[in-house]
Scaffold this motif. Structure first.
Motif, short mmCIF file in Angstrom:
data_model
loop_
_atom_site.label_atom_id
_atom_site.label_comp_id
_atom_site.label_asym_id
_atom_site.label_seq_id
_atom_site.Cartn_x
_atom_site.Cartn_y
_atom_site.Cartn_z
N LEU A 70 0.83 -1.20 0.00
CA LEU A 70 0.00 0.00 0.00
C LEU A 70 0.87 1.25 0.00
N HIS A 71 1.95 1.19 0.70
CA HIS A 71 2.83 2.35 0.77
C HIS A 71 3.49 2.58 -0.57
N THR A 72 3.82 1.58 -1.23
CA THR A 72 4.52 1.73 -2.51
C THR A 72 3.54 2.15 -3.58
N ASP A 73 2.26 1.77 -3.47
CA ASP A 73 1.29 2.14 -4.48
C ASP A 73 0.80 3.59 -4.28
N ARG A 74 1.04 4.14 -3.17
CA ARG A 74 0.54 5.49 -2.92
C ARG A 74 1.33 6.51 -3.71
N GLU A 75 0.58 7.52 -4.10
CA GLU A 75 1.30 8.60 -4.77
C GLU A 75 1.23 9.82 -3.84
N GLU A 76 2.26 10.49 -3.79
CA GLU A 76 2.37 11.61 -2.85
C GLU A 76 1.84 12.87 -3.51
N ARG A 77 1.00 13.61 -2.77
CA ARG A 77 0.44 14.87 -3.29
C ARG A 77 0.90 16.04 -2.42
N VAL A 78 1.07 17.13 -3.07
CA VAL A 78 1.47 18.35 -2.35
C VAL A 78 0.26 19.29 -2.37
N ILE A 79 -0.20 19.71 -1.21
CA ILE A 79 -1.34 20.63 -1.11
C ILE A 79 -0.78 21.98 -0.62
N PRO A 80 -0.89 23.00 -1.44
CA PRO A 80 -0.36 24.31 -1.01
C PRO A 80 -1.27 24.93 0.08
N VAL A 81 -0.65 25.58 1.04
CA VAL A 81 -1.37 26.30 2.09
C VAL A 81 -1.24 27.80 1.77
N ILE A 82 -2.36 28.45 1.68
CA ILE A 82 -2.37 29.85 1.24
C ILE A 82 -2.69 30.74 2.43
N GLU A 83 -2.02 31.87 2.50
CA GLU A 83 -2.27 32.86 3.56
C GLU A 83 -2.36 34.22 2.89
N GLU A 84 -3.40 34.94 3.22
CA GLU A 84 -3.55 36.29 2.68
C GLU A 84 -2.95 37.28 3.67
N GLN A 85 -2.33 38.34 3.13
CA GLN A 85 -1.77 39.40 3.96
C GLN A 85 -2.28 40.73 3.44
N VAL A 86 -2.37 41.68 4.32
CA VAL A 86 -2.87 43.02 3.96
C VAL A 86 -1.76 44.02 4.19
N HIS A 87 -1.53 44.89 3.21
CA HIS A 87 -0.60 46.01 3.36
C HIS A 87 -1.41 47.29 3.17
N VAL A 88 -1.39 48.14 4.21
CA VAL A 88 -2.19 49.37 4.18
C VAL A 88 -1.23 50.55 4.09
N ASN A 89 -1.48 51.44 3.16
CA ASN A 89 -0.72 52.67 3.03
C ASN A 89 -1.67 53.83 3.22
N LYS A 90 -1.22 54.86 3.91
CA LYS A 90 -2.04 56.05 4.11
C LYS A 90 -1.35 57.23 3.47
N LYS A 91 -2.17 58.18 3.02
CA LYS A 91 -1.64 59.37 2.38
C LYS A 91 -2.44 60.55 2.90
N VAL A 92 -1.78 61.64 3.27
CA VAL A 92 -2.46 62.84 3.75
C VAL A 92 -2.87 63.66 2.54
N VAL A 93 -4.17 63.99 2.49
CA VAL A 93 -4.72 64.74 1.36
C VAL A 93 -5.40 65.98 1.92
N GLU A 94 -5.10 67.13 1.35
CA GLU A 94 -5.75 68.37 1.79
C GLU A 94 -7.16 68.40 1.22
N SER A 95 -8.14 68.50 2.13
CA SER A 95 -9.53 68.48 1.68
C SER A 95 -10.16 69.87 1.69
N GLY A 96 -9.49 70.83 2.29
CA GLY A 96 -10.03 72.19 2.31
C GLY A 96 -9.14 73.07 3.17
N LYS A 97 -9.46 74.34 3.22
CA LYS A 97 -8.70 75.30 4.01
C LYS A 97 -9.66 76.07 4.89
#
Length: 139
Positions: free
Chosen positions: A8-35
């Motif tokens: 059974l061990h020799t007949d098995r085929e090995e599979r690779v399952i990718p593990v996915i992780e999401e990441q967030v990168h936040v950038n802020k920018k100062v914008v003049e909205s009025g005076k």
């Protein structure tokens, strides 16, 4: 593990399952909205106030005494708020004697008057005016 397990061990085929992780990168920018433009106005108002003002007056009463004294002239004396000053006169007679002519009864009184005086008081007023920005909103 038996012989079946090995196959059974020799007949098995090995599979690779990718593990996915999401990441967030936040950038802020100062914008003049009025005076904002801020200005200040100063207003001057005249008000009337009642201020007590104290001054002193002196009353002098002349009290005739017309008595001769045989001793040195009496010293200044006080009776309450009254100062008594003896006024003397020498008279030429066969015998020189001192005669009390009169007393000065001096009363010191305080008098409070109220007077109205104009006084300038300042007050400030703040004006705020929003000035729109000509640049488009980047959102």
């Amino acid at each position: 593990m038996g012989p079946q397990d090995e196959t059974l061990h020799t007949d098995r085929e090995e599979r690779v399952i990718p593990v996915i992780e999401e990441q967030v990168h936040v950038n802020k920018k100062v914008v003049e909205s009025g005076k904002v433009r801020i200005s200040k106005n100063v207003h001057e108002d005249e008000v009337l106030i009642n201020v007590p003002i104290v001054h002193e007056e002196v009353d002098v009463q002349r009290i005739p005494i017309n008595q001769y004294v045989d001793q040195a002239p009496p010293a200044v004396r006080y009776e309450g708020d009254k100062m008594i000053v003896t006024v003397l006169r020498e008279e030429l007679v066969l015998v020189k004697r001192i005669k009390v002519v009169e007393e000065l009864h001096i009363i010191n009184r305080k008098i409070e008057d109220h007077t109205t005086q104009p006084i300038n008081l300042r007050r400030e007023e703040i004006n705020i005016e929003r000035v729109q920005n000509d640049e488009p909103d980047p959102r």
